[in-house]
Design a protein around this motif. Sequence first.
Motif, short mmCIF file in Angstrom:
data_model
loop_
_atom_site.label_atom_id
_atom_site.label_comp_id
_atom_site.label_asym_id
_atom_site.label_seq_id
_atom_site.Cartn_x
_atom_site.Cartn_y
_atom_site.Cartn_z
N PRO A 265 6.53 3.94 -5.98
CA PRO A 265 7.97 4.00 -5.71
C PRO A 265 8.63 5.01 -6.63
O PRO A 265 8.11 5.30 -7.72
CB PRO A 265 8.44 2.57 -5.99
CG PRO A 265 7.45 2.05 -6.99
CD PRO A 265 6.14 2.71 -6.68
N CYS B 171 7.75 9.96 -4.73
CA CYS B 171 7.20 8.69 -4.29
C CYS B 171 5.95 8.93 -3.45
O CYS B 171 5.78 10.00 -2.86
CB CYS B 171 8.22 7.86 -3.50
SG CYS B 171 8.36 8.29 -1.75
N PRO C 299 4.18 7.13 -0.26
CA PRO C 299 4.52 6.09 0.73
C PRO C 299 3.41 5.06 0.89
O PRO C 299 2.29 5.24 0.40
CB PRO C 299 4.71 6.91 2.01
CG PRO C 299 3.86 8.12 1.81
CD PRO C 299 3.93 8.44 0.35
N SER D 42 11.84 2.25 0.07
CA SER D 42 11.38 1.94 -1.28
C SER D 42 12.48 1.20 -2.04
O SER D 42 13.63 1.09 -1.58
CB SER D 42 11.03 3.22 -2.02
OG SER D 42 12.21 3.95 -2.34
N PHE E 15 4.90 0.47 -1.32
CA PHE E 15 4.77 1.88 -1.66
C PHE E 15 3.69 2.03 -2.74
O PHE E 15 3.66 1.28 -3.71
CB PHE E 15 6.10 2.44 -2.16
CG PHE E 15 7.03 2.83 -1.06
CD1 PHE E 15 7.29 4.16 -0.78
CD2 PHE E 15 7.65 1.86 -0.28
CE1 PHE E 15 8.15 4.53 0.24
CE2 PHE E 15 8.51 2.22 0.75
CZ PHE E 15 8.75 3.55 1.02
N ALA F 46 9.67 5.85 4.28
CA ALA F 46 8.39 6.17 4.93
C ALA F 46 8.49 5.81 6.41
O ALA F 46 8.94 4.71 6.75
CB ALA F 46 7.26 5.40 4.27
#
Length: 358
Positions: free
Chosen positions: A139, A155, A157, A215, A136, A206
């Motif tokens: 995150p 977050c 991705p 994540s 990520f 994601a």
Amino acid sequence: MHLCMSGHAHPYLNAHVCMCLWLHLCLEDTAPRIVEHPTDVLVSKGEPATLSCKAEGRPAPEVEWYKDGERVETDREDPRSHRTLLPGGSLFFLRILHGRRGKPDEGVYVCVARNYLGEATSRNASLEVAVLRDDFRQPPGDVVVAAGEPAVLECVPPRGHPEPSVSWKKNGVRVSDKDERLTIRGGKLMVASTHKSDAGVYVCVATNVVGERDSEPAELVVFERPAFGKRPQNQVVLVEGTAEFACEVMGDPQPAARWRKEEGEMPLGRWEVLPDNTLRISRLQVEDEGTYTCVADNSVGRSEASGTLTVHGKGGPGEHPWMLVECLDKPLSLLTLLQCPPSLSLGPTTKLSPLARV
């Protein structure tokens, strides 16, 4: 055709018939024509894929494929190739090859159909390899808020093609944005007004055609500001009596409580705080009058509650002190509240006892 091959036919007639037949057949031949063009394909690395192509013509055209202008080699030329030219002209990939150093299968493809009358070229079709990285770009991090405040979990991705969409899980269960307090936009999960029940472990998910990536977990902690179960109450107490102000505090984390006097210092040596945070003041004096405030603190806030103490028996102008007199010539349980002027002389049949409280 049989006449052309027969030895009994007239030589001139035989040649004439053969020529006419040949001309007839040639006149029926047609140049190639693409009747099914390939379309764009998005496929994951290692997965099979097919680029379709169908051509018509007489004689039946031969089909070849080109990628980025270069001829595609199939298993007809190399039996070890992972590409196969199907009988109808489509190009089949046993598995899509894709690497960081090169993109052997990704590119723009055309199929070309040929016979002796000419060739036909299809429309371009792109073969793209779907990708979803593991890491990520950002995150989610832990978030601590007070109940009733908004909270935002965010977050970014992993890189991917196509660009991955983002969803969220709470304690392993997919979060629904049907809750009007929740909004999922881009990589953000926004909670308009947090409840204690919103606390938990959240994971950013994601997703694209390749699959899903989770994540690292992030915790949403919802604390509660200090609140009072019991508040201090205003009190009127006689001199030498005892006053108690309640202060029951609640919250998460559990608040710490302390007391202060708004006018001056706390009574020196005559006050204490009980285990339940109750303030007790003993042997009350006139100067103890004032407002006493319980202050409750925790990591997300502070709350205060106050009570006023009035002490009677000041002995000011026009006012006499109040005393509790126990008369010895009456039952011992009889306590009588008397207003005693300063000129009162205590006889042998009475005595003064300290006042407890009103």
